[in-house]
Design a protein around this motif. Sequence first.
Motif, short mmCIF file in Angstrom:
data_model
loop_
_atom_site.label_atom_id
_atom_site.label_comp_id
_atom_site.label_asym_id
_atom_site.label_seq_id
_atom_site.Cartn_x
_atom_site.Cartn_y
_atom_site.Cartn_z
N ILE A 7 0.86 -1.18 0.00
CA ILE A 7 0.00 0.00 0.00
C ILE A 7 0.89 1.23 0.00
O ILE A 7 2.08 1.15 0.36
CB ILE A 7 -0.94 0.03 1.22
N LYS A 8 0.36 2.34 -0.44
CA LYS A 8 1.15 3.57 -0.43
C LYS A 8 0.46 4.62 0.43
O LYS A 8 -0.77 4.74 0.43
CB LYS A 8 1.42 4.08 -1.84
N TYR A 13 9.71 13.27 3.25
CA TYR A 13 11.01 13.00 3.89
C TYR A 13 11.70 14.35 4.07
O TYR A 13 11.92 15.08 3.10
CB TYR A 13 11.82 12.08 3.01
N MET A 14 12.00 14.70 5.33
CA MET A 14 12.51 16.04 5.62
C MET A 14 13.77 15.99 6.47
O MET A 14 13.95 15.09 7.29
CB MET A 14 11.47 16.88 6.36
N ARG A 15 14.61 16.98 6.25
CA ARG A 15 15.69 17.27 7.20
C ARG A 15 15.23 18.40 8.10
O ARG A 15 14.67 19.39 7.64
CB ARG A 15 16.98 17.71 6.50
N VAL A 22 10.64 10.84 8.51
CA VAL A 22 9.49 10.70 7.62
C VAL A 22 8.30 11.38 8.30
O VAL A 22 7.92 11.02 9.42
CB VAL A 22 9.19 9.23 7.33
N PHE A 23 7.70 12.35 7.60
CA PHE A 23 6.59 13.14 8.13
C PHE A 23 5.27 12.69 7.51
O PHE A 23 5.18 12.47 6.30
CB PHE A 23 6.80 14.63 7.81
N PHE A 24 4.26 12.58 8.36
CA PHE A 24 2.92 12.21 7.92
C PHE A 24 1.89 13.20 8.45
O PHE A 24 2.04 13.72 9.56
CB PHE A 24 2.52 10.83 8.46
N ARG A 25 0.84 13.43 7.67
CA ARG A 25 -0.37 14.02 8.23
C ARG A 25 -1.17 12.88 8.85
O ARG A 25 -1.30 11.80 8.26
CB ARG A 25 -1.19 14.73 7.16
N LEU A 26 -1.70 13.12 10.04
CA LEU A 26 -2.47 12.08 10.72
C LEU A 26 -3.58 11.54 9.83
O LEU A 26 -3.82 10.33 9.75
CB LEU A 26 -3.07 12.65 12.02
N GLN A 27 -4.24 12.42 9.10
CA GLN A 27 -5.39 12.03 8.28
C GLN A 27 -5.00 11.13 7.12
O GLN A 27 -5.86 10.45 6.53
CB GLN A 27 -6.08 13.29 7.74
N ASP A 28 -3.70 11.12 6.77
CA ASP A 28 -3.26 10.30 5.64
C ASP A 28 -2.88 8.87 6.04
O ASP A 28 -2.68 8.02 5.18
CB ASP A 28 -2.05 10.95 4.96
N ILE A 383 12.62 20.16 2.75
CA ILE A 383 12.00 18.96 2.19
C ILE A 383 13.00 18.27 1.28
O ILE A 383 13.57 18.90 0.38
CB ILE A 383 10.72 19.31 1.41
N LEU A 384 13.23 16.99 1.51
CA LEU A 384 14.15 16.22 0.67
C LEU A 384 13.40 15.44 -0.41
O LEU A 384 13.90 15.27 -1.52
CB LEU A 384 14.95 15.24 1.53
N MET A 385 12.22 14.95 -0.08
CA MET A 385 11.43 14.19 -1.03
C MET A 385 9.99 14.16 -0.54
O MET A 385 9.74 14.13 0.67
CB MET A 385 11.96 12.75 -1.15
N GLU A 386 9.06 14.18 -1.47
CA GLU A 386 7.65 14.08 -1.10
C GLU A 386 6.91 13.21 -2.09
O GLU A 386 7.28 13.10 -3.25
CB GLU A 386 7.01 15.47 -0.98
N GLY A 387 5.88 12.55 -1.60
CA GLY A 387 5.10 11.65 -2.44
C GLY A 387 4.43 10.60 -1.60
O GLY A 387 3.57 10.91 -0.77
N TRP A 388 4.82 9.33 -1.79
CA TRP A 388 4.24 8.24 -1.03
C TRP A 388 5.34 7.30 -0.55
O TRP A 388 6.36 7.12 -1.21
CB TRP A 388 3.28 7.40 -1.87
#
Length: 396
Positions: A7-8, A13-15, A22-28, A383-388
């Motif tokens: 699943i994705k 991914y942040m410094r 690895v950063f997440f929104r709770l809703q995601d 931000i180093l990378m964003e997506g899934w």
Amino acid sequence: MTHVAQIKIPATYMRGGTSKGVFFRLQDLPAVAQVPGAARDALLLRVIGSPDPYGKQIDGMGGATSSTSKTVILSKSAKPDHDVDYLFGQVSIDKAFVDWSGNCGNLSAAVGSFAISAGLVDAARLPHNGVAVVRIWQANISKTIIAHVPMSNGEVQETGDFELDGVTFPAAEVQLEFMNPAADEDGAGGSMFPTGNLVDDLDVPGFGSLKVTMINAGIPTIFVNAEAIGYTGTELQDAINGDAQALAKFETIRAHGALRMGLIKDVAEAANRQHTPKVAFVAKPAAYVSSSGKRVNAGDIDLLVRAMSMGKLHHAMMGTAAVAIGTAAAIPGTLVNLAAGGGLREAVRFGHPSGTLRVGAQAAQVDGEWSVTKAIMSRSARILMEGWVRVPGDAF
């Protein structure tokens, strides 16, 4: 044979400071992981690639160090006068364990930036150009952090000329204010000095009695004089991290200090509380060459500090430990204050393995009790990378 598909999950991914996570929104997050518990922990362990008996986290997003085995969950805040709730999970590398007992001061620098970019901050509060003030509720320790995030053309400004030792490239400066940073850890009773003393004698097997300062500010921290444990305070990572006997001794100090601070009820419990407390050793200023090859002169700093994180010497300095350093330095009589020369002070610049860092704190004594209104330091974030991020569907 039927195989479960991956699943994705939306992730970034942040410094932040000298850490990555690895950063997440709770809703995601998947619904079962939107609440604390075994499913959430299992998901984050799989994202990071733990537990890994090889210690490399090859099959995940972790970088095989305490500074890069981190996760963050953010949501719009339910607290009055706050914008975002920030929950930090320190993921063990070799054990199936996520430690929720403390904050990450370095990744705190990225929270405001991520919150803005992820739409978690009211757009009406954001300047098109200028500095956005993001009010963060640090859910692990129930504290407020104020992040001052630069904005350009309606977006977070990430590039700039602010240099931070331990980070290779310059970026935009993010100033952080840790409000009333004395931690309300279980058993600490909200007191900055859980024993009531600025300096204690701590009995540690293998060392005997050690002079220590134990403080709850930023993160519970045990300070000891470098000389008392056979060090100078100028050590780099290789001098300690390759010495299994030395690492075991630091863990013994940490476990017995945690017991004395009231954070655990038995020394055996320290193994399941890896993130807190921290152990740091201090010394008077001395010249040394940092891990990048840059010379740090004794006249450039007020004191030397080296800190342990997740069982290893940190390559720079944890942000929360920097808050503890600044707070302890502001209070006359602590080991940190004495190493810096004693007396009243509102800021110190200390030497760490990667270079130097300045941190300020405002302390006052009221009715015999020390309190700190806030600690201040500057970091940067990007931000180093964003997506899934993808994980097997049966991983949690």
